[in-house]
Motif scaffolding. Structure first.
Motif, PDB file in Angstrom:
ATOM      1  N   LEU B 166       1.054  -1.236  -0.052  1.00  0.00           N
ATOM      2  CA  LEU B 166       0.091  -0.034  -0.027  1.00  0.00           C
ATOM      3  C   LEU B 166       0.859   1.262   0.209  1.00  0.00           C
ATOM      4  O   LEU B 166       1.734   1.190   0.799  1.00  0.00           O
ATOM      5  N   PRO B 170      -3.403   5.355   1.866  1.00  0.00           N
ATOM      6  CA  PRO B 170      -4.280   4.146   1.785  1.00  0.00           C
ATOM      7  C   PRO B 170      -3.945   3.291   3.236  1.00  0.00           C
ATOM      8  O   PRO B 170      -4.675   2.937   3.988  1.00  0.00           O
ATOM      9  N   GLU B 193     -10.830   9.228  -3.749  1.00  0.00           N
ATOM     10  CA  GLU B 193      -9.702   8.497  -3.440  1.00  0.00           C
ATOM     11  C   GLU B 193     -10.153   7.282  -2.649  1.00  0.00           C
ATOM     12  O   GLU B 193      -9.838   6.080  -2.833  1.00  0.00           O
ATOM     13  N   TRP B 197      -9.593   3.387  -3.839  1.00  0.00           N
ATOM     14  CA  TRP B 197      -8.626   2.546  -2.903  1.00  0.00           C
ATOM     15  C   TRP B 197      -9.601   1.142  -2.660  1.00  0.00           C
ATOM     16  O   TRP B 197      -9.233   0.115  -2.693  1.00  0.00           O
ATOM     17  N   GLY B 218      -7.423   2.408  -0.439  1.00  0.00           N
ATOM     18  CA  GLY B 218      -6.976   1.842  -1.963  1.00  0.00           C
ATOM     19  C   GLY B 218      -5.755   1.135  -1.804  1.00  0.00           C
ATOM     20  O   GLY B 218      -5.054   1.258  -0.825  1.00  0.00           O
TER      21      GLY B 218
END
Lengths: 278, 222
Positions: B166, B170, B193, B197, B218
């Motif tokens: 990641l 996120p 966003e 994600w 995400g």
């Protein structure tokens, strides 16, 4: 010929190795002088520092380093030089030496003495770097000719000529390792005696002797055995040209008893006498 | 090639096994050896010498692991953490942390494997140890690694344990959600966003999403 630095001939010395500490502290052998590896003591207190201080009280000592990296393109490490300087003062070292090599770039250290390309550009860069280092240390630096296993396609200088010119441009002295000359001459196919004869004799304050390992296709500079006859012949010739030089025997792998190492160092005296008699 | 370029190339060959194919361009052959064989002398000595130095500093650990396994560990450590010190005395400073990262990841893997369906953990590591773990799982050649901040979700997909790397934001959001921070975990991300994600995580088969009260977040597939 005396060396131009006014440094004395200390006689026949031995590289200080921790495996010999107990013997030295117990017997205080009649050794002319010791050379110790700078980086092994720069950051260490405890017993190594204690032993070194006792030895430096009784014997002349000289510092020999492996991380000055005069051939690097990284910035000069002044923290390292500061520690080197303090250690030299503490041990009243007679001179400080390292190698014509680089050990790493981009902040890394391979802990190997890597060969340089011998070009006009590298000559200028190393000479400037050596001048800066010498100014910082407030004494001349003595550089050892390296043993090497590769030559670069970009090199335009022979190593002996590069060294000679470097001494002139930077004011540095030389630690001439005659075993390294022999090792590199086999690996690269040049005449070791011709190399030796091109070294500026008055710039040499010290000579190194050591054994090596012959692998058939190449020779490794292992410091793991007695000095071979061919190297003794080079030593004899070196001494004919460079009278006021101190001699040091290195032994780093399969290190035998102190007496064996010391006896190997004292053999150099026989070759010196042969040199006088010749 | 200028000086720093030649040195960087040679160092890359020695330390990272990179660029060896260019040996003939920069190194002369000798009467008995090809350029790459001459270069290999330095490459071989590098690992032997530095692993030996680590053996001296970690005698008990070597005895515990055995000579061969310790050698493998030390070589892997050196590829990830090449020396940056003028003294070999500092060479092994990062070895305990290096081992700990690998152990932490495998512990997370075990916890998720033994957990309920949809179990998930997040771990932040100093290097991408998941690549190594997956190579071990697959019986593949072990990769070299370089230090790189690596944020992972370790999660269940059926009975399989998966790793997903990641990005920082996120990762922070997912970690916050798993800590039970609720909406507070989402406040630094836009709705778009969060939607993106979560969609990516869902596509990666992260069953844990179903157990979260609300979404967003995400992932970036490696």
């Amino acid at each position: 010929m005396a060396n131009r630095f006014g440094l004395p001939d200390l006689g026949f010395g031995v590289g200080l190795r921790t495996v010999h500490f107990p013997h030295i502290l117990e017997c205080w052998p009649k050794v002319d002088w010791f050379e110790f590896l700078s980086e092994n003591f720069m950051d260490r207190g405890g017993r190594p520092a204690y032993v070194l201080d006792r030895i430096a009280e009784r014997y002349p000592v000289v510092m020999h380093g492996v991380s000055m990296s005069v051939g690097s393109t990284d910035p000069v490490n002044f923290e390292y030089l500061g520690k080197l300087k303090r250690l030299a003062a503490r041990t009243r070292t007679r001179w400080i030496s390292d190698h014509l090599c680089w050990t790493g770039v981009s902040g890394l250290n391979t802990h190997d003495l890597l060969p340089m390309p011998y070009t006009d550009e590298s000559l200028r860069d190393v000479a400037e770097r050596v001048r800066v280092i010498s100014d910082c240390l407030e004494r001349p630096v003595f550089l050892e000719n390296p043993s090497s296993y590769v030559e670069f396609t970009t090199s335009t200088w022979e190593e002996a000529d590069f060294l000679a010119e470097l001494t002139s441009l930077s004011g540095c002295g030389l630690l001439l390792d005659v075993n390294n000359i022999y090792v590199s001459s086999f690996n690269h196919g040049f005449d070791p005696m011709a190399y030796l004869n091109r070294i500026p004799a008055d710039r040499v304050a010290q000579i190194h002797l050591a054994g090596h390992t012959h692998k058939g296709t190449h020779i490794l500079d292992t410091h793991s055995d007695h000095v071979v006859d061919e190297v003794w012949r080079l030593y004899r010739r070196a001494y004919e040209r460079m009278a006021a030089v101190s001699t040091l025997l290195e032994w780093d792998e399969a290190v035998p008893s102190f007496d064996v190492v010391h006896a190997e160092a004292r053999k150099a005296g026989l070759y010196r006498r042969a040199s006088y008699a010749a | 090639m200028r000086l720093e370029g030649l040195r960087s190339w040679m160092q890359g060959c020695i330390v990272h096994d990179e660029g060896v194919e260019a040996a003939a361009r920069w190194i002369k052959p000798s009467a008995r050896m090809a350029p790459v064989e001459r270069l290999d002398i330095y490459r071989g000595m590098y690992e032997v010498r530095l692993v030996e130095a680590l053996r001296v500093d970690y005698r008990a650990l070597e005895r515990f692991l055995g000579e061969e396994i310790f050698g493998e560990l030390a070589a892997m450590y050196l590829r990830a953490y090449p020396s940056r010190s003028y003294t070999l005395n500092r060479l092994g400073d990062g070895l305990p942390g290096f081992v700990r990262v690998l152990a932490e990841l495998e512990l997370a893997e075990t916890m998720v494997f033994d957990g309920e369906p949809g179990a998930i953990r997040v771990v932040e590591l100093a290097y991408p140890a998941d690549v190594y773990v997956e190579a071990v799982r697959g019986g593949r050649a072990l990769p070299g690694m370089r230090p790189r901040r690596t944020r992972l979700a370790v999660y269940r997909r059926g009975y399989a344990v998966c790793f997903l790397e990641l990005r920082a934001r996120p990762f922070a959001m997912l970690a916050g959600l798993l800590r039970g921070e609720g909406l507070a975990a989402l406040e630094h991300a836009s709705e778009a966003e969060i939607y993106g994600w979560f969609r990516e995580w869902s596509e990666a088969g992260m069953e844990a999403l179903a157990s979260l009260d609300f979404g967003g977040a995400g992932v970036r597939r490696r």
